[in-house]
Design a protein around this motif. Structure first.
Motif: not given
Length: 610
Positions: A89-118
């Protein structure tokens, strides 16, 4: 491929598996779950409301409840109560800038079907791993390289990376395997229209040395204590019990002290117990646990147990180990799992935060004591004739000698380093290569813009945080997750870091005491012994001179095997002579090299590396 790769990572997530494939099977996501938050509805992959976005994530996102509330006010509908879903949901609001809001230890993979973008990303410090490779136009990402091998990718040595590992100058993208790289800490990856890009979104840069810092010492201590306690409180959020890794030192004792003050029940502390008194800190840890009112458990890491688990721990870790501390950590995490715990706190990151490492002590203490002649002294050192240690190091890396002088590297470590590098050169095969590995690392990092004008101690810590820290120290994640244990590191909190990085060295090491800021901030939760104790890194005992030393025997057996004969990096005869020697003279120098050579043999055999 997806099912085989995911199956190879079951140890990381023993509580369940999930798969998702997009239209025309262009994209597939697999996930093994370690249930920590939202035990009932948090299965992955997670899809957005309209199923156009799919996500798999590893790790934890702290403070997610507030972010979720804000997103719900904007109209977002959540399917789960897990922390990971906020990424969609942060990605839907902010795109790649969602990373600025994330606090923690993580690795993730997200697929955006509309843009055909990983879109994939790794946390700021590199606590959680994320490997990637491209084979015949297919991009693959995984938490461990073994997933690629299970999917049918052939394992081949990256000769340059292996050599750099042997000289302990590992880069942030380091992998031992050809064509397999890590997404560096604080970086994101995108794949769109057949093009893959990797970009940086955060870097642990320090302010200029001549900057103004307004807080006095008392306020600095108070602010640091508040931020440390907040970081620990955030990391205690879980739907399962949370324990603590404990040594006899300042860092983990501080974490346990604050955590015990926050917790609504006694904490459980786990400590490694070696059978060599010189290395064993279990009794010191027991005192700290008693002071904190914590339950206490020691984990047997005797030489026999290290020997029995050495091969398995190396295979899980996928890196060259120079000490059996990686095997000790492997045993520790197994005991934590058997005790019914999935989450523990630990003290790693405090030395990076508070400039506590011994290699930086000369720079730290000279600045803390008010010396203003650092640059001039460095120039004088560059003009002085080299000593014996520098001459030995120069044979392997002229660049390291020059850099050590400029950065005012602690001279006490140069002698042991020189002996080790000299012995390493005598063991290497001519096929291993002769390039200066440290120069290559420096050129790869291109750090001058980010370290010029900073305090010397912070220059060194920056370089450390871009090399051995994520490439070696934080690889302990694979020892922990081999048993499905998530280790949370409150000192590696970027909000805490953003404050402490501005604190001048004169306050970090006030009164000439390294890490004095942490000692004072944690004073209310520490015994005097823990607060005043000198730093002692986690190291397993060296080999004894006895031929009956079980770890020495296990390593010697590996180094006298056909696997060692087939290894391209070492001269088999030189290694065999050293492995068979029971002369105690100089074994502390030889041990790391023998363990590194054995590591390569184990990895070569386990993954059929060519």
């Amino acid at each position: 491929m997806l099912r085989a790769a995911t199956g190879a990572l079951e140890h990381r997530g023993p509580d369940g598996k999930g798969y998702w494939t997009g239209t025309a099977h262009r994209i597939g996501l697999g996930h093994t779950r370690l249930s920590v938050i939202d035990l009932e509805t948090g299965d992955q992959p997670i899809l957005s409301e309209d199923e156009s976005i799919a996500l798999v994530a590893n790790g934890e996102f702290y403070g997610f409840e507030k972010i979720r509330q804000d997103l719900e006010r904007l109209g977002h509908l959540f399917k789960t109560r897990s922390d990971s879903e906020i990424v969609i949901h942060l990605y839907e609001e902010m795109g790649e800038a969602c990373l600025d809001k994330l606090r923690g230890e993580f690795a993730f993979v997200l697929w955006d079907g509309r843009r055909q973008k990983l879109f994939a990303a790794r946390d700021r410090f590199g606590i959680k791993p994320l490997f990637q490779t491209e084979q015949n136009g297919v991009l693959l990402l995984a938490s461990e390289a073994k997933a690629f091998f299970a999917a049918g990718i052939e394992a081949k040595w990256d000769s340059e990376a292996v050599l750099r590992s042997l000289y302990l100058c590992i880069g942030p993208e380091h992998s031992l395997f050809k064509g397999i790289r890590q997404i560096p800490p604080g970086h994101l990856l995108t794949r769109e229209n057949g093009t893959t890009q990797i970009r940086q979104y955060w870097d642990p840069t320090y302010p200029l040395a001549n900057g103004v810092f307004h807080d006095d010492e008392a306020h600095c201590i108070e602010k640091t204590a508040s931020l440390v306690e907040e970081a620990i409180a955030l990391r205690m959020r879980a739907d399962v019990p949370v324990g603590c890794l404990l040594s006899g030192g300042l860092d983990s004792s501080s974490v346990l002290g604050f955590a015990s003050r926050i917790a609504d029940r006694p904490m459980r502390a786990f400590t490694i117990a070696f059978d060599d008194p010189q290395f064993d800190e279990s009794e010191l840890a027991r005192e700290t646990a008693a002071f904190a009112g914590a339950e206490f458990e020691t984990v047997d890491a005797s030489k026999g147990r290290l020997a029995d688990n050495f091969e398995q721990s190396i295979a899980h870790g996928e890196i060259v180990q120079y000490n059996a501390h990686g095997t000790a950590r492997f045993l520790l995490s197994r005991a934590i799992q058997r005790a019914g715990y999935k989450v523990v706190l630990a003290g790693e990151g405090a030395d990076e935060l508070f400039a506590g490492y011994g290699f930086a002590s000369a720079a730290v203490l000279s600045r803390a004591n008010g010396s203003a002649r650092g640059k001039f002294a460095a120039l004088l050192r560059l003009m002085r004739p080299s000593n014996a240690s520098e001459r030995l190091i120069r044979q392997a890396s002229p660049w390291l000698v020059r850099t050590a002088k400029i950065l005012n590297l602690n001279p006490e470590i140069m002698g042991p380093l020189a002996r080790r590098m000299d012995l390493m050169q005598s063991m290497l095969s001519p096929r291993a290569g002769t390039d200066d590995p440290y120069r290559k690392l420096f050129e790869e990092l291109s750090p001058m813009e980010r370290i010029r004008g900073r305090e010397p101690a912070k220059q060194m810590i920056y370089l450390w945080m871009k090399s051995l820290f994520p490439g070696y120290v934080l690889s302990a994640d694979r020892a922990d997750m081999a048993h499905g244990v998530e280790v949370r590191l409150p000192f590696l909190d970027h909000v805490l870091f953003d404050y402490v990085k501005r604190v001048p060295v004169r306050l970090l090491a006030a009164n000439g005491i390294r890490k004095n800021l942490l000692r004072e901030a944690a004073r209310p939760v520490l015994t005097d012994g823990a607060r005043n104790r000198a730093k002692k890194p986690l190291m397993a005992p060296s080999f004894s001179a006895s031929a009956n030393d079980p770890l020495r025997t296990a390593v010697a057996d590996i180094l006298n095997s056909d696997a060692m004969r087939a290894n391209q990096f070492f001269d088999y005869r030189a290694v065999s002579r050293l492995a068979d020697s029971t002369d105690s003279d100089g074994t502390a120098t030889a041990d790391p090299l023998l363990l590194m050579a054995a590591s390569l043999c184990i990895i070569q055999e386990r993954y059929h590396v060519t």
